[in-house]
Design an enzyme around this catalytic site. Structure first.
Site, PDB file in Angstrom:
ATOM      1  N   ASP A 132       0.839  -1.194   0.000  1.00 21.35           N
ATOM      2  CA  ASP A 132       0.000   0.000   0.000  1.00 21.35           C
ATOM      3  C   ASP A 132       0.874   1.243   0.000  1.00 21.35           C
ATOM      4  OD1 ASP A 132      -2.220   1.523  -0.018  1.00 21.35           O
ATOM      5  OD2 ASP A 132      -2.739   1.212   2.086  1.00 21.35           O
ATOM      6  N   CYS A 172     -17.570  26.182  23.262  1.00 22.16           N
ATOM      7  CA  CYS A 172     -17.862  27.601  23.505  1.00 22.16           C
ATOM      8  C   CYS A 172     -19.197  27.826  24.201  1.00 22.16           C
ATOM      9  CB  CYS A 172     -17.847  28.376  22.195  1.00 22.16           C
ATOM     10  SG  CYS A 172     -19.296  28.036  21.171  1.00 22.16           S
ATOM     11  N   CYS A 177     -22.189  23.571  15.850  1.00 17.99           N
ATOM     12  CA  CYS A 177     -22.163  24.685  16.788  1.00 17.99           C
ATOM     13  C   CYS A 177     -22.554  25.920  15.979  1.00 17.99           C
ATOM     14  CB  CYS A 177     -20.757  24.864  17.363  1.00 17.99           C
ATOM     15  SG  CYS A 177     -20.583  26.443  18.196  1.00 17.99           S
TER      16      CYS A 177
END
Ligand code: IVH
Length: 693
Positions: A124, A418, A433
């Site tokens: 990979d 917050c 938010c």
């Protein structure tokens, strides 16, 4: 011994290079050094000294040059002499059997026939191609689109296992390309990330990304410090290659001192292939590098040629992909995590468990609906796996193991960072938010604020923003305007001159437009166009910041969703305080054309595309003009385009407009259609307005 003369020096240099490359091969490829480190160092130093006194004899292929070359601006395109193909995938034994049956059919063999295959690890990493001429490395390239890659020779030269000078006498053609994979070991990946963690740099998600970031380094000394590895499995040439099977190709590569993809195993018939692939599934995770499957190839090169290829994949090979590994563990907590875009994501914190090469203790649950759908509860035993082999996720709950004490998760109503409201809009899976000034979003918010089409603060890039926020120098947009030269000059990678430049750019950004400022604030659903509409309809920040939702949604093009978002933003006292501070910092702009001047039916409500060279204004000015008159400026032509303004050199956009029957006009026609052609320097009219109202 005296200093050899020039002829002698050249000969000794050549001899030392071959000797050192020989010992590189012993050490880096065979892991069987013949001499002690100090003896090797002595040879190396002798070569360095000779090259120092004969700089004209230094060549890019000298072993001394493996520490990196001077940085470059960009990579040159590298066309591949033979396309770099990709592989079709098999996901289970039946896919492998079908592949075998197809090969036999195409080769006119009966179902009882036995085909000889090779089976090897599918590393990979990143595909690369190396070009050799007369036994010397001349160029190395990434895969790119398979036809053209990027010339990353300088980075590849830092890989000491890649031979730059090949041994003679192998019957190799004068020119050929060698194909293989570059990658980083899991150990080296962990070391690089640990170092980046200490330096406060973003971490690489997995070894493959780290290898990709390394091979595309413009400064090869960075690549030299990371121990890239390489393994090779193929050789392509117009000339004759002394091999008649895949296994012989691998042996040839090995004799030519290339690190090969070992072991390449031979399988007689597909059932043996199935067995080898099944075995590898259980053993590969013990390797120190990521392997995402096995590659199965028809061994005979003659049969390979007969099978040929179909749409960019060979018919003679297939990639067997391992099913993702799973592990069982227990959910200890579910926490809400606020991302850089404000998305609030539930994350399961679990008892640490080893999965696919690393210890996992957190897994994303994506969103609230996913938590419900999978019914993941705190205290549950769960099965986890790595999505795309990178990010761990919970796949399934072990419901039978429940004790009855498990607890359901509830999304918090308030942002854990917050305290702002967490809002999930109708039809959306993601909760966010809603406070645009939430610190969790500050870094992305600042990037947007500073971007060219917003406040246009040149030089305020992600690396600087990262430091400004982490050092507590900037807590909101307005803080940018309080930064001092000393503070900026104290940042990493910031020379005195660039600190002065950045400070000047911040100062210059104070002269802006209301539309830019509104766009820069990053209010949800307010893109550049909406910001323009809002600015021109409201005319002043004062009106905009006190507008009601109804007032906003009465504006043409402002729907209820935008109106709610904008009104919600200005309703927050934190946003109002921020605006006051920006005003106090001295932001000014030219007043936008007011609504009453927007009767221009030619532009209002229509979408324009500008293409080719404009004579009287820049493309940005033309687009601003269209927007200031209630129109839309787009960059590509579609059925929604009303008019294309084409200047000299217009190409495909013009063709497309004609094809779609869209109105096309010249810049002069466009300008004459406007009632009063604007002053090119000042399309919206110069009404200087101070923000300090
Ligand atoms: S042979 C004709 N062998 O996988 C195709 N490829 O999906 C030649 N890869 O682009 C590929 N390990 O970069 C081959 N042992 C291996 C490989 C391998 C990794 C990569 C390679 C290729 C991609 C195909």
């Amino acid at each position: 011994m005296g200093q050899p003369d020039d002829g002698g020096a050249a000969a000794r240099i050549e001899q030392l290079r071959r000797l050192i490359e020989y010992h590189n091969h012993r050490y880096y490829v065979l892991d069987a050094p013949e001499i002690a480190d100090h003896e090797y160092d002595a040879l190396f130093r002798e070569l360095q000294d000779l090259e120092a006194s004969h700089p004209e004899l230094v060549t890019p292929n000298s072993p001394t040059q493996r520490v990196g070359a001077p940085p470059v601006e960009s990579f040159a395109p590298a066309p591949h002499a033979f396309p770099m193909l990709s592989l079709a995938n098999a996901f289970d034994a039946n896919d492998l059997r079908e592949f075998d049956a197809r090969c036999k059919r195409m080769l006119g063999m009966g179902p009882e026939a036995i085909i000889e295959y090779t089976v090897e690890a599918k590393i990979d990493g990143l595909g690369i191609s190396l070009t050799y001429e007369q036994g010397h490395f001349v160029r190395g390239a990434t895969r790119g689109d398979g036809t053209t890659g990027e010339d990353v020779s300088a980075n590849l030269r830092t890989i000491r296992a890649i031979p730059t000078i090949l041994p003679d006498g192998l019957g190799l053609p004068s020119s050929f390309e060698v194909r293989g994979e570059v990658f980083l070991s899991k150990t080296e990946f962990a070391r690089i990330n640990a170092e980046r963690g200490i330096e406060g740099l973003p971490l690489f998600a997995n070894p493959r990304n780290a290898a990709a970031g390394t091979i595309r380094q413009l400064d090869s000394s960075v690549a030299a410090r990371r121990r890239l590895q390489a393994r090779f499995y193929d050789i392509r040439s117009d000339g004759r290659i002394p091999a008649s099977t895949q296994l012989e190709v691998v042996e040839l590569l090995r004799s030519a001192h290339f690190p090969t993809n070992d072991p390449t195993q031979m399988a007689l018939g597909v059932e043996e292939v199935v067995r080898l692939c099944g075995e590898a599934e259980h053993t590969h995770s013990a390797l120190d590098f990521a392997v995402d499957g096995m590659v199965v190839k028809v061994n005979s090169l003659a049969l390979q040629a007969e099978l040929g290829q179909v749409s960019r994949s060979p018919r003679w090979a297939i990639a067997y992909k391992f099913p993702p590994e799973r592990a069982r563990t227990r959910v200890l907590r579910i926490v809400a995590q606020v991302g850089r875009t404000g998305a609030v994501t539930p994350v399961a914190e679990m008892e640490p468990v080893f999965l696919d090469g690393s210890t996992v203790s957190r897994a994303t649950l994506h969103n609230e609906d996913e938590v419900r759908r999978k019914d993941v509860r705190i205290g549950d035993f769960v099965w986890i796996q790595k999505a795309g082999d990178i990010i761990p996720e919970v796949v399934e709950v072990d419901v039978a193991a429940r004790s009855g004490d498990e607890q359901e998760f509830a999304m918090p109503a308030e942002c854990p960072v917050c305290g702002g409201a967490v809002v999930r809009e109708e039809g959306e899976a993601v909760a966010r938010c809603s406070n645009p000034l939430c610190v969790a979003k500050l870094k992305t918010g600042l990037q947007h604020f500073a971007s060219r089409r917003a406040m246009d603060i040149d030089g305020l890039g992600p690396a600087i923003i990262e430091q400004l926020v982490d050092r507590g120098l900037v807590r909101d947009f307005a803080d940018l305007y309080q930064l001092t030269h000393e503070q900026l000059a104290g940042l990493d990678r910031m020379a005195g001159k660039s600190a002065a430049n950045l400070l000047a750019a911040i100062e210059a950004s104070k002269r802006t437009s209301l539309a830019r400022l509104v766009f820069a604030l990053g209010i949800r659903h307010v893109g550049e166009h909406v910001a323009d509409v809002l600015a021109s309809h409201m005319g002043s920040l004062e009106r905009l910041r006190s507008a009601t939702e109804d007032e906003l949604s009465s504006i043409h093009e402002i729907g209820p969703q935008i109106a709610a978002s904008v009104a919600g933003f200005f309703a927050d006292p934190r946003a109002q305080a921020l605006l006051d501070r920006l005003v106090a910092a001295g932001l000014t702009w030219e007043e936008a054309r007011s609504t009453s001047n927007m009767e221009d039916a030619f532009i209002a409500g229509k979408t324009f595309v500008f293409t080719g060279k404009l004579e009287h204004m820049t493309r940005e000015e033309a687009e601003a003009l269209v927007r200031s008159r209630g129109g839309r400026a787009a960059s590509s032509v579609s059925a929604k385009t009303h008019c294309v303004v084409a200047g000299p050199g217009a190409g495909s956009k013009l063709d497309k407009a004609r094809e779609l029957g869209i109105e096309v006009m010249s810049e002069d026609e466009f300008l004459s259609k406007l009632g009063s052609p604007p002053d090119a320097d000042n399309p919206t009219g110069p009404h200087q307005q101070s923000l300090a109202f």
